[in-house]
Design a protein around this motif. Structure first.
Motif, PDB file in Angstrom:
ATOM      1  N   GLY A 188       4.743 -40.628   1.127  1.00 41.92           N
ATOM      2  CA  GLY A 188       6.038 -40.199   0.624  1.00 41.92           C
ATOM      3  C   GLY A 188       7.035 -41.342   0.556  1.00 41.92           C
ATOM      4  O   GLY A 188       6.768 -42.464   0.982  1.00 41.92           O
ATOM      5  N   TRP A 189       8.191 -41.022   0.011  1.00 42.01           N
ATOM      6  CA  TRP A 189       9.260 -42.007  -0.099  1.00 42.01           C
ATOM      7  C   TRP A 189       9.978 -42.144   1.240  1.00 42.01           C
ATOM      8  O   TRP A 189      10.245 -41.151   1.913  1.00 42.01           O
ATOM      9  CB  TRP A 189      10.260 -41.590  -1.172  1.00 42.01           C
ATOM     10  CG  TRP A 189       9.675 -41.520  -2.537  1.00 42.01           C
ATOM     11  CD1 TRP A 189       9.294 -40.399  -3.212  1.00 42.01           C
ATOM     12  CD2 TRP A 189       9.412 -42.620  -3.409  1.00 42.01           C
ATOM     13  NE1 TRP A 189       8.801 -40.734  -4.441  1.00 42.01           N
ATOM     14  CE2 TRP A 189       8.863 -42.084  -4.591  1.00 42.01           C
ATOM     15  CE3 TRP A 189       9.580 -44.002  -3.308  1.00 42.01           C
ATOM     16  CZ2 TRP A 189       8.491 -42.889  -5.674  1.00 42.01           C
ATOM     17  CZ3 TRP A 189       9.205 -44.807  -4.378  1.00 42.01           C
ATOM     18  CH2 TRP A 189       8.666 -44.245  -5.549  1.00 42.01           C
ATOM     19  N   GLU A 190      10.322 -43.365   1.585  1.00 37.89           N
ATOM     20  CA  GLU A 190      11.092 -43.619   2.790  1.00 37.89           C
ATOM     21  C   GLU A 190      12.228 -44.575   2.468  1.00 37.89           C
ATOM     22  O   GLU A 190      12.093 -45.441   1.592  1.00 37.89           O
ATOM     23  CB  GLU A 190      10.205 -44.225   3.894  1.00 37.89           C
ATOM     24  CG  GLU A 190       9.167 -43.274   4.440  1.00 37.89           C
ATOM     25  CD  GLU A 190       8.509 -43.800   5.693  1.00 37.89           C
ATOM     26  OE1 GLU A 190       7.297 -43.585   5.862  1.00 37.89           O
ATOM     27  OE2 GLU A 190       9.209 -44.434   6.508  1.00 37.89           O
ATOM     28  N   LYS A 243       7.892 -46.422  -1.535  1.00 36.35           N
ATOM     29  CA  LYS A 243       6.617 -45.779  -1.230  1.00 36.35           C
ATOM     30  C   LYS A 243       5.636 -46.901  -0.883  1.00 36.35           C
ATOM     31  O   LYS A 243       5.438 -47.817  -1.694  1.00 36.35           O
ATOM     32  CB  LYS A 243       6.139 -44.972  -2.437  1.00 36.35           C
ATOM     33  CG  LYS A 243       4.844 -44.216  -2.195  1.00 36.35           C
ATOM     34  CD  LYS A 243       4.438 -43.412  -3.422  1.00 36.35           C
ATOM     35  CE  LYS A 243       5.327 -42.202  -3.594  1.00 36.35           C
ATOM     36  NZ  LYS A 243       4.728 -41.209  -4.528  1.00 36.35           N
TER      37      LYS A 243
END
Length: 121
Positions: free
Chosen positions: A106-108, A100
């Motif tokens: 958001g998470w990537e 993040k």
């Protein structure tokens, strides 16, 4: 932008050991998990091991007991100690991290370029 850089691959004889390392740099607010995948010629990429921020680990069956994954959360690094290597471990190994970049983002997933591990018989 997050960048992952692997190191530690090479050529080793069967029964030998190697240690892979991966460092995440750039805009890193938090890391949920880091791990390693590998891909041998003509085969699909497979998960080797991963570790969560809380320290939970999981290993692919064929490496369990031979490989150990660890992290240094303060330095955003993950390592993979590989012992008792066999020719079947020969592959390109890729580091990944679920990151993040900021609190409200958001998470990537990010990937390193890969490092070659070759085990001779």
């Amino acid at each position: 932008q997050v960048r992952l850089v692997e190191s530690g691959g090479g050529l080793v004889q069967a029964g030998g050991s190697l240690r892979l390392s991966c460092a995440a740099s750039g805009t890193v607010f938090s890391i949920a998990s880091m791990g390693w995948y590998r891909q041998a010629p003509g085969k699909e990429r497979e998960l080797v091991a991963f570790i969560t921020a809380g320290g939970s680990t999981n290993y692919e069956n064929s490496v369990r007991g031979r490989f150990t994954i660890s992290t240094n959360n303060a330095k955003n690094t993950v390592s993979l100690q590989m012992n008792n290597l066999t020719p079947e471990d020969t592959a390109a190994y890729y580091c990944y991290a679920r990151v993040k970049a900021a609190l409200l983002l958001g998470w990537e997933d990010y990937w390193g370029p890969g490092t070659q591990v070759t085990v001779s018989s």
